[in-house]
Design an enzyme around this catalytic site. Structure first.
Site, PDB file in Angstrom:
ATOM      1  N   CYS A   1     -70.068  41.004  29.432  1.00  0.00           N
ATOM      2  CA  CYS A   1     -69.872  39.612  29.865  1.00  0.00           C
ATOM      3  C   CYS A   1     -70.885  38.686  29.212  1.00  0.00           C
ATOM      4  CB  CYS A   1     -69.963  39.520  31.381  1.00  0.00           C
ATOM      5  SG  CYS A   1     -69.876  37.828  31.966  1.00  0.00           S
TER       6      CYS A   1
ATOM      7  N   CYS B   1     -67.451  37.056  28.366  1.00  0.00           N
ATOM      8  CA  CYS B   1     -67.227  35.795  29.086  1.00  0.00           C
ATOM      9  C   CYS B   1     -68.131  34.647  28.636  1.00  0.00           C
ATOM     10  CB  CYS B   1     -67.465  35.977  30.583  1.00  0.00           C
ATOM     11  SG  CYS B   1     -67.056  37.591  31.220  1.00  0.00           S
TER      12      CYS B   1
ATOM     13  N   LYS C   1     -67.865  33.553  24.886  1.00  0.00           N
ATOM     14  CA  LYS C   1     -66.478  33.047  24.768  1.00  0.00           C
ATOM     15  C   LYS C   1     -66.374  31.642  25.360  1.00  0.00           C
ATOM     16  CE  LYS C   1     -64.006  33.185  28.022  1.00  0.00           C
ATOM     17  NZ  LYS C   1     -63.304  34.285  28.594  1.00  0.00           N
TER      18      LYS C   1
ATOM     19  N   ALA D   1     -78.243  57.392  27.799  1.00  0.00           N
ATOM     20  CA  ALA D   1     -78.508  58.463  28.761  1.00  0.00           C
ATOM     21  C   ALA D   1     -77.234  59.269  28.935  1.00  0.00           C
ATOM     22  CB  ALA D   1     -78.935  57.875  30.097  1.00  0.00           C
TER      23      ALA D   1
ATOM     24  N   TYR E   1     -55.459  38.157  28.033  1.00  0.00           N
ATOM     25  CA  TYR E   1     -56.596  37.234  28.161  1.00  0.00           C
ATOM     26  C   TYR E   1     -57.275  36.964  26.815  1.00  0.00           C
ATOM     27  CZ  TYR E   1     -57.121  37.818  33.323  1.00  0.00           C
ATOM     28  OH  TYR E   1     -56.964  37.813  34.682  1.00  0.00           O
TER      29      TYR E   1
ATOM     30  N   GLU F   1     -57.074  33.516  24.626  1.00  0.00           N
ATOM     31  CA  GLU F   1     -58.270  32.656  24.668  1.00  0.00           C
ATOM     32  C   GLU F   1     -58.778  32.392  23.249  1.00  0.00           C
ATOM     33  OE1 GLU F   1     -59.971  33.697  29.126  1.00  0.00           O
ATOM     34  OE2 GLU F   1     -60.942  34.663  27.430  1.00  0.00           O
TER      35      GLU F   1
ATOM     36  N   ARG G   1     -48.029  39.048  30.260  1.00  0.00           N
ATOM     37  CA  ARG G   1     -47.254  39.905  31.170  1.00  0.00           C
ATOM     38  C   ARG G   1     -48.065  40.137  32.452  1.00  0.00           C
ATOM     39  NH1 ARG G   1     -46.740  45.383  32.071  1.00  0.00           N
ATOM     40  NH2 ARG G   1     -48.249  45.897  30.441  1.00  0.00           N
TER      41      ARG G   1
ATOM     42  N   GLY H   1     -56.190  45.322  24.628  1.00  0.00           N
ATOM     43  CA  GLY H   1     -56.679  46.060  25.788  1.00  0.00           C
ATOM     44  C   GLY H   1     -58.007  46.733  25.507  1.00  0.00           C
TER      45      GLY H   1
ATOM     46  N   ASP I   1     -65.807  48.016  34.802  1.00  0.00           N
ATOM     47  CA  ASP I   1     -64.714  48.350  33.871  1.00  0.00           C
ATOM     48  C   ASP I   1     -64.575  49.848  33.618  1.00  0.00           C
ATOM     49  OD1 ASP I   1     -64.566  45.616  33.724  1.00  0.00           O
ATOM     50  OD2 ASP I   1     -64.764  45.474  31.553  1.00  0.00           O
TER      51      ASP I   1
ATOM     52  N   ALA J   1     -59.057  33.234  36.006  1.00  0.00           N
ATOM     53  CA  ALA J   1     -58.704  32.169  35.058  1.00  0.00           C
ATOM     54  C   ALA J   1     -58.544  32.763  33.675  1.00  0.00           C
ATOM     55  CB  ALA J   1     -59.799  31.111  35.032  1.00  0.00           C
TER      56      ALA J   1
ATOM     57  N   HIS K   1     -57.216  10.875  45.194  1.00  0.00           N
ATOM     58  CA  HIS K   1     -56.418  10.104  44.253  1.00  0.00           C
ATOM     59  C   HIS K   1     -57.306   9.256  43.357  1.00  0.00           C
ATOM     60  CE1 HIS K   1     -52.812   8.151  42.833  1.00  0.00           C
ATOM     61  NE2 HIS K   1     -53.385   6.985  43.020  1.00  0.00           N
TER      62      HIS K   1
ATOM     63  N   GLU L   1     -54.251  16.588  43.303  1.00  0.00           N
ATOM     64  CA  GLU L   1     -53.629  16.070  44.525  1.00  0.00           C
ATOM     65  C   GLU L   1     -52.198  16.595  44.691  1.00  0.00           C
ATOM     66  OE1 GLU L   1     -52.816  11.728  44.642  1.00  0.00           O
ATOM     67  OE2 GLU L   1     -53.396  11.736  42.544  1.00  0.00           O
TER      68      GLU L   1
END
Ligand code: NDP
Length: 461
Positions: free
Chosen positions: A43, A48, A51, A115, A179, A183, A206, A263, A305, A343, A438, A443
């Site tokens: 990440c 993440c 990115k 390790a 994803y 992206e 998918r 993947g 993961d 997201a 508004h 809204e």
């Protein structure tokens, strides 16, 4: 005899491992964390965070495009890839140092080495030292997988290499419809590359709601991205610095880079899992665990993961925290994997939580759909053709909102908040009782009065 004794040995200094180490150390455990690469894991180092910084960089183009309608004349803008990469690298180094500092501050010790298990309680470090551990947490994450080999596969880059390209590719071919592929397709398109997405199925994303899939594809195509579906890459030829990618459809595409995001595999290889007797989940190839992240070997756990459950950073963090609470805090804690908001940082973004329309129809007899598709107020003046889609999936019998799906600016931010309502089992009446803010796009979430579809199915006998 082992050289060192610890209460907890964590393999992997990523999001899940780090959280578990810090919380366990806070409970007074003697903790050691082994990380062979950089603290922070996928990440922080090559996922993440870098990115998202690149997403910000690529958003600037839309802002510039929108500016003219609001009266701005901006001389032709130029973009410097090397500056972006250098600034991104600086921030990643800062975060890596913060991760290291926080782990050490908690009292845990970091060893920068690989390790591997020698037996269920003994880990051998790259230094040759042996560690005897009362408990072991495996948090080694995942790695990009390129699928079956074909001629020229060695030319393909993954999300590992994409953060370090020497220059912005003028043309890039990206295989995958999930994803990472989407992206990066949007990042590169925003930065000015000519982008072609290759996806094997009939439509991208998918598993997401069908309206989301259609809307995202349409928006990506509007922004100039070519999306080719129903085909795969079969061969890549290299000519100097450029490539020709051949597709199963018979077409071929010239580009400066070819990236795959098809993947990720859990990093189970070479850990000595067989020596420790740790079982692999035959369905997904990750380490098999129960609801407490415990493997078949009672003192060995796995989070994130490597278990190939839901591969998202906040999930790994929760799993690591719950493990430490359960084992060292004497508070058995299961992670709730339901209704996780997520997201996809495409442009526009996707934010989604709960059930898709299809999932709701499979589980509930009465399902109402509320859907809206509109141009934002900003677009009316900027001239942007981009449209926003929002959708609520409601159990008509109880009025409970089962799912919410948004495609539009800041959908990731919005879905974090909507996620609270969905998790609290809010009803459509609760949404309606909330006063609108508004003028916003959001809204619409509280002003969709009439269902756009009503599904009624006889309950199974
Ligand atoms: P995904 O599983 O999301 O997508 C993989 C894509 O590759 C799918 O479109 C899949 O098609 C396709 N594919 C799989 N195998 C092949 C093959 N052999 N040939 C051609 N196409 C293939 O994986 P990603 O690599 O994009 O990301 C990995 C995970 O990382 C995500 O699932 C997510 O959990 C996490 N992630 C989360 C992010 C976020 O929260 N914003 C960002 C990035 C990653 P099909 O659909 O037909 O199976």
């Amino acid at each position: 005899m082992a050289d060192i004794d610890v209460d907890l040995f964590v393999i992997g200094g990523g999001s899940g491992g780090v959280r578990a180490a810090r919380i366990a150390a806070g409970y007074g455990a003697n903790v050691m964390v082994a990380e062979e690469y950089r603290m922070g894991g996928t990440c922080v180092i090559r996922g993440c965070v870098p990115k998202k910084l690149m997403v910000y960089a690529s958003h600037v183009r839309r802002e510039l495009d929108d500016a003219a309608g609001f009266g701005w004349t901006i001389p032709e803008a130029t973009f410097d890839w090397a500056t972006l990469i250098a600034n991104k690298d600086k921030e990643i180094a800062r975060l890596e140092a913060a991760y290291t500092f926080n782990v050490e501050k908690s009292g845990a010790r970091i060893v920068k080495t690989r390790a591997v298990f020698e037996d269920a309680n003994t880990l051998r470090l790259g230094t040759g030292e042996r560690v005897n551990a009362k408990h072991v947490l495996i948090a080694t994450g995942g790695t990009p997988n390129h699928g079956d080999p074909f001629p020229g596969i060695e030319h393909v880059i993954s999300s590992n290499e994409v953060f370090h390209l020497r220059e912005l590719p003028k043309r890039i071919v990206i295989q995958g419809g999930g994803y990472i592929a989407l992206e990066f397709a949007c990042i590169f398109a925003g930065l000015g590359s000519d982008v072609t997405v290759i996806y094997r199925g009939d439509n991208i994303l998918r598993g997401f709601d069908e309206d989301v899939r259609r809307h995202v594809r349409k928006e990506m195509e509007k922004s100039g991205i070519t999306v080719l579906t129903g085909c795969i890459v079969t061969k890549i030829d290299k000519h100097g610095e450029t490539f020709t990618t051949h597709l199963s459809s018979g077409a071929s595409i010239a580009s400066d880079q070819v990236m795959f995001a098809v993947g990720r595999h859990p990093n189970v290889k070479g850990l000595g899992l067989e020596k420790a007797g740790v079982a692999i989940n035959p369905v997904n190839g990750g380490i098999a665990v129960d609801g407490f992240s415990q493997t078949n070997v009672p003192h060995i756990y796995a989070v994130g993961d490597i278990t190939h459950r839901i591969n998202l950073t906040p999930v790994a963090i929760r799993e690591g925290h719950a493990f430490a609470d359960s084992v060292f805090g004497k508070r058995p804690t299961r992670v709730d994997h339901d209704d996780i908001p997520t997201a996809v940082f495409t442009q526009p973004e996707v934010g989604t939580v709960g059930l898709t329309e299809a999932q709701a129809l499979a589980r509930y007899t009465h399902v109402d759909i509320y859907k809206t598709d509109f141009r934002s107020l900003k677009a009316t003046v900027s001239g942007s053709e981009s449209r926003i889609m929002m959708k609520l999936v409601v159990d008509a019998s109880t009025d409970r909102v089962l799912g919410c799906h948004i495609v539009g600016p800041e959908a990731g931010e919005l879905i974090q908040i909507v996620g609270i309502a969905v998790k609290m089992k809010a009803t459509k009446a609760d949404f309606d009782a909330t006063m609108a803010v508004h003028p916003t796009g959001a809204e619409e979430l509280v002003t969709m009065r009439a269902p756009t579809a009503r599904h009624v199915r006889q309950a199974a006998e």
